[in-house]
Design a protein around this motif. Structure first.
Motif, PDB file in Angstrom:
ATOM      1  N   UNK A 241       0.877  -1.114  -0.048  1.00 24.63           N
ATOM      2  CA  UNK A 241       0.052  -0.047   0.019  1.00 24.63           C
ATOM      3  C   UNK A 241       1.040   0.964  -0.151  1.00 24.63           C
ATOM      4  N   UNK A 242       0.763   1.971  -0.873  1.00 26.87           N
ATOM      5  CA  UNK A 242       1.680   3.148  -1.256  1.00 26.87           C
ATOM      6  C   UNK A 242       0.670   4.475  -1.491  1.00 26.87           C
ATOM      7  N   UNK A 243       1.041   5.705  -1.229  1.00 29.52           N
ATOM      8  CA  UNK A 243       0.363   6.762  -1.705  1.00 29.52           C
ATOM      9  C   UNK A 243       1.225   7.947  -1.795  1.00 29.52           C
ATOM     10  N   UNK A 244       0.921   9.141  -2.575  1.00 25.84           N
ATOM     11  CA  UNK A 244       1.637  10.035  -2.866  1.00 25.84           C
ATOM     12  C   UNK A 244       0.440  11.221  -3.140  1.00 25.84           C
ATOM     13  N   UNK A 245       1.095  12.384  -3.182  1.00 24.43           N
ATOM     14  CA  UNK A 245       0.193  13.668  -3.418  1.00 24.43           C
ATOM     15  C   UNK A 245       0.733  14.066  -4.886  1.00 24.43           C
ATOM     16  N   UNK A 246      -0.422  14.268  -5.491  1.00 18.69           N
ATOM     17  CA  UNK A 246      -0.078  14.580  -6.891  1.00 18.69           C
ATOM     18  C   UNK A 246      -0.611  16.023  -7.174  1.00 18.69           C
ATOM     19  N   UNK A 247      -0.067  17.132  -7.748  1.00 22.33           N
ATOM     20  CA  UNK A 247      -0.434  18.400  -7.765  1.00 22.33           C
ATOM     21  C   UNK A 247      -1.356  18.443  -9.098  1.00 22.33           C
ATOM     22  N   UNK A 248      -2.441  17.807  -8.983  1.00 18.51           N
ATOM     23  CA  UNK A 248      -3.370  17.974 -10.197  1.00 18.51           C
ATOM     24  C   UNK A 248      -4.828  17.515  -9.572  1.00 18.51           C
ATOM     25  N   UNK A 249      -5.749  17.578 -10.260  1.00 16.01           N
ATOM     26  CA  UNK A 249      -7.151  17.155  -9.634  1.00 16.01           C
ATOM     27  C   UNK A 249      -7.225  15.840  -9.737  1.00 16.01           C
ATOM     28  N   UNK A 250      -8.232  15.223  -8.823  1.00 17.05           N
ATOM     29  CA  UNK A 250      -8.612  13.824  -8.704  1.00 17.05           C
ATOM     30  C   UNK A 250      -9.247  13.327 -10.183  1.00 17.05           C
TER      31      UNK A 250
ATOM     32  N   UNK B 279       3.152  10.849 -10.516  1.00 17.94           N
ATOM     33  CA  UNK B 279       3.326  12.147 -10.126  1.00 17.94           C
ATOM     34  C   UNK B 279       4.133  13.110 -11.196  1.00 17.94           C
ATOM     35  N   UNK B 280       5.198  12.869 -11.456  1.00 17.71           N
ATOM     36  CA  UNK B 280       6.166  13.431 -12.644  1.00 17.71           C
ATOM     37  C   UNK B 280       5.312  13.874 -13.730  1.00 17.71           C
ATOM     38  N   UNK B 281       4.918  12.520 -14.429  1.00 20.71           N
ATOM     39  CA  UNK B 281       4.397  12.700 -15.559  1.00 20.71           C
ATOM     40  C   UNK B 281       3.042  13.542 -15.731  1.00 20.71           C
ATOM     41  N   UNK B 282       2.154  13.506 -14.396  1.00 16.68           N
ATOM     42  CA  UNK B 282       1.200  14.304 -14.298  1.00 16.68           C
ATOM     43  C   UNK B 282       1.287  15.840 -14.191  1.00 16.68           C
ATOM     44  N   UNK B 283       2.429  15.942 -13.190  1.00 21.80           N
ATOM     45  CA  UNK B 283       2.654  17.555 -12.947  1.00 21.80           C
ATOM     46  C   UNK B 283       3.501  18.187 -14.267  1.00 21.80           C
ATOM     47  N   UNK B 284       4.050  17.475 -15.083  1.00 24.19           N
ATOM     48  CA  UNK B 284       4.805  17.970 -15.964  1.00 24.19           C
ATOM     49  C   UNK B 284       3.994  18.241 -17.358  1.00 24.19           C
ATOM     50  N   UNK B 285       2.558  17.552 -17.234  1.00 21.77           N
ATOM     51  CA  UNK B 285       1.723  17.903 -18.502  1.00 21.77           C
ATOM     52  C   UNK B 285       0.883  19.212 -17.950  1.00 21.77           C
ATOM     53  N   UNK B 286       0.945  20.111 -18.861  1.00 19.32           N
ATOM     54  CA  UNK B 286       0.121  21.319 -18.590  1.00 19.32           C
ATOM     55  C   UNK B 286      -1.360  21.037 -19.011  1.00 19.32           C
TER      56      UNK B 286
END
Length: 156
Positions: free
Chosen positions: A8-17, A145-152
């Motif tokens: 079980x792992x989690x991370x916060x992504x700076x994108x909307x759910x 996280x990286x992929x989502x946060x780098x996509x504008x």
């Protein structure tokens, strides 16, 4: 008695759910960022709904194998679950669930994986060791996280 391996792992992504859900539920995106996934077939080019099937080709423990996943739960922006009756070898099954929680910084993405090995299953010791390695799942979530946060704008 069977043996269960749970991570079980989690991370916060700076994108909307909504954005995070869309990314995770499109298998083609998972292929791009999962450290063990080599290829995806089937419903890989869109956000998968309950009942859809995806075949994942994985390289783990020095072996390449495939798993036929079925989406069993697709609650948009909240939860998405896939299961397989045969995770590479007979006697090995798996379930992976993702939860998408809204937090002030974006989305708390939680991934829980349960792999069940039938009693006496000895064929895949190297795979068992690799799948038990939490660093693989942590790397996957960091890659998401990286992929989502780098996509504008575009997520596909």
């Amino acid at each position: 008695m069977s043996e269960l391996v749970r991570t079980r792992n989690d991370i916060v992504v700076a994108r909307a759910p909504h954005d995070t859900y869309f990314f995770i539920t499109m298998p083609r995106n998972v292929q791009r960022v999962h450290p063990l996934t080599v290829h995806m077939r089937g419903a890989a080019d869109h956000s998968c709904e309950a009942g859809e099937r995806i075949t994942e080709v994985v390289m783990a423990g020095g072996e390449m194998f495939s798993a036929d996943w079925v989406v069993t739960e697709a609650d948009w922006g909240v939860r998405w679950t896939v299961v397989t009756e045969r995770y590479g070898w007979r006697g090995v099954s798996a379930r992976v669930s993702y939860e998408f929680g809204e937090v002030p910084a974006g989305t708390r993405l939680t991934r829980e994986m349960t792999v069940e090995f039938a009693a006496g299953h000895q064929e895949c010791r190297a795979f068992r060791a690799r799948i038990s390695d939490a660093s693989v799942q942590e790397q996957f979530l960091r890659n998401v996280k990286t992929a989502l946060e780098q996509r504008s704008v575009a997520l596909a």
